[in-house]
Design a protein around this motif. Structure first.
Motif, PDB file in Angstrom:
ATOM      1  N   PRO A  88      33.721  -5.002  39.469  1.00  0.00           N
ATOM      2  CA  PRO A  88      33.186  -4.836  38.268  1.00  0.00           C
ATOM      3  C   PRO A  88      31.954  -5.638  38.055  1.00  0.00           C
ATOM      4  O   PRO A  88      31.692  -6.159  37.005  1.00  0.00           O
ATOM      5  N   LEU A  89      31.089  -5.522  39.234  1.00  0.00           N
ATOM      6  CA  LEU A  89      29.899  -6.171  39.219  1.00  0.00           C
ATOM      7  C   LEU A  89      28.585  -5.255  39.705  1.00  0.00           C
ATOM      8  O   LEU A  89      28.921  -4.536  40.671  1.00  0.00           O
ATOM      9  N   THR A  90      27.645  -5.071  38.953  1.00  0.00           N
ATOM     10  CA  THR A  90      26.694  -4.242  39.316  1.00  0.00           C
ATOM     11  C   THR A  90      25.370  -5.126  39.443  1.00  0.00           C
ATOM     12  O   THR A  90      24.915  -5.936  38.655  1.00  0.00           O
ATOM     13  N   LEU A  91      24.690  -4.786  40.670  1.00  0.00           N
ATOM     14  CA  LEU A  91      23.295  -5.464  40.898  1.00  0.00           C
ATOM     15  C   LEU A  91      22.256  -4.735  40.847  1.00  0.00           C
ATOM     16  O   LEU A  91      22.173  -3.403  41.100  1.00  0.00           O
ATOM     17  N   VAL A  92      21.050  -5.285  40.156  1.00  0.00           N
ATOM     18  CA  VAL A  92      19.901  -4.439  39.888  1.00  0.00           C
ATOM     19  C   VAL A  92      18.721  -4.971  40.930  1.00  0.00           C
ATOM     20  O   VAL A  92      18.604  -6.032  41.283  1.00  0.00           O
ATOM     21  N   LEU A  93      18.341  -3.885  41.951  1.00  0.00           N
ATOM     22  CA  LEU A  93      17.484  -4.201  42.902  1.00  0.00           C
ATOM     23  C   LEU A  93      16.293  -3.306  42.827  1.00  0.00           C
ATOM     24  O   LEU A  93      16.306  -2.169  42.185  1.00  0.00           O
TER      25      LEU A  93
END
Length: 325
Positions: A88-93
């Motif tokens: 449950p981890l979202t990365l913004v790139l």
């Protein structure tokens, strides 16, 4: 895994045809569309009643696929992906060319994650692409954690509901901005700040606003039909009983410390002492009090450590700007 292989194949076919599929993840059920199909992505916004400027999360089948969807993966992003995906981890790139602007709310950044659910991963594998999937509910309302929640909320607006059982985490993913030198938590969620800091070896800020728009930042979000009022823990019983005397149909989130208290209210939910159990049940509790006809819910915030930070964030958004803490 409750879904059959034939169900997964059917759901993949719906996605290829430009349709919408409600899919289970470990956090909440998502309303999924082909991430590379602008028309299908636009339909998500239409069905949810979601502002088109509100970006979506792209779900992919594994960390090794991240480079296909973003421009550049920093060492920090790579480390977090290797440690917490699937999860449950979202990365913004920075957005890669495969991601249409319709999925990012017009931004040049994109939010990406790998869900930790066997049905979601099987669907992503069968489909062979990325799936944009915000929570499968009307914009701003309580997120669904079962397939029945999705059916009750969206009905025939979804082309296919893929049932994977109840969600194990129960609150949305943590969103971390890794576009700059210093990572920042943009939304607390299923991966705790403490776990992230342990891996990165530095403290992480959780700002109330950010330069990057992400899901869950609307002033009123995750909200039931009933008004949510937040008070100090020791005042929950007194405030609930006063509101009941004034004519409200009051629902109470009774803190674990007051488990033996008798409350004169329309409905009472006993809050679990475990933050994991509380997070898993939070949205179900809100739905339950709505179903019991409550027009006001009195609750207090947990200690903002571990999953308590995510729970407090959701309760604040559920209360909206109407109630000071």
């Amino acid at each position: 895994m409750t879904a059959r292989i034939s169900d997964i194949e059917k759901a993949a076919g719906v996605l290829r045809a430009g349709g919408l599929v409600a899919l289970p993840t470990e956090t909440v059920y998502g309303l999924g569309a082909n991430a590379e199909d602008p028309t299908a992505v636009a339909r998500i916004f239409q069905v949810k009643g979601r502002p088109p400027s509100h970006p979506l999360i792209v779900h992919i089948g594994g960390a090794k696929l991240l480079d296909d969807w973003v421009q550049e993966v920093s060492a920090t992003a790579r480390l977090l992906a290797e440690r917490f995906w699937p999860g449950p981890l979202t990365l913004v790139l920075r957005r890669g060319r495969r991601v249409p602007l319709q999925a990012t709310g017009g931004l040049e950044t994109v939010a990406v994650r790998v869900p930790d659910h066997p049905v979601a991963l099987a669907l992503l594998s069968a489909f062979g692409g990325g799936v944009t999937a915000p929570s499968a509910n009307r914009f701003g309302s309580v997120s669904p954690t079962t397939a029945d929640d999705v059916r009750a909320e969206l009905g025939d607006a979804v082309d296919f509901v893929l049932d994977g059982g109840p969600c194990e985490v129960g609150v949305e993913s943590t969103i971390v901005d890794v576009t700059g030198e210093i990572p920042t938590i943009l939304r607390p969620g299923g991966v705790t700040r403490e776990d992230l800091e342990a891996v990165l070896g530095c403290p992480l800020a959780v700002p109330s606003t950010s330069r990057i728009r992400v899901p869950g930042q609307h002033p009123s979000h995750y909200a039931p039909r009933a008004q949510v009022v937040l008070v100090e823990q020791e005042k929950v019983v007194a405030e609930a009983e006063l509101a009941q005397e004034l004519g409200h149909r009051v629902g109470v989130f009774l803190p674990a410390a007051f488990a033996d208290a008798e409350v004169k209210a329309h409905a009472v939910v006993q809050v679990p002492g475990s933050m994991g159990a509380y997070a898993r049940g939070l949205y179900g509790f809100l739905r339950e009090l709505d179903q019991q006809g409550c027009d006001l819910i009195v609750a207090s915030l947990p200690v903002e450590e571990g999953l308590g930070l995510a729970i407090a964030n959701r309760l604040r958004r559920a209360a909206g700007p109407r109630t000071p803490v």
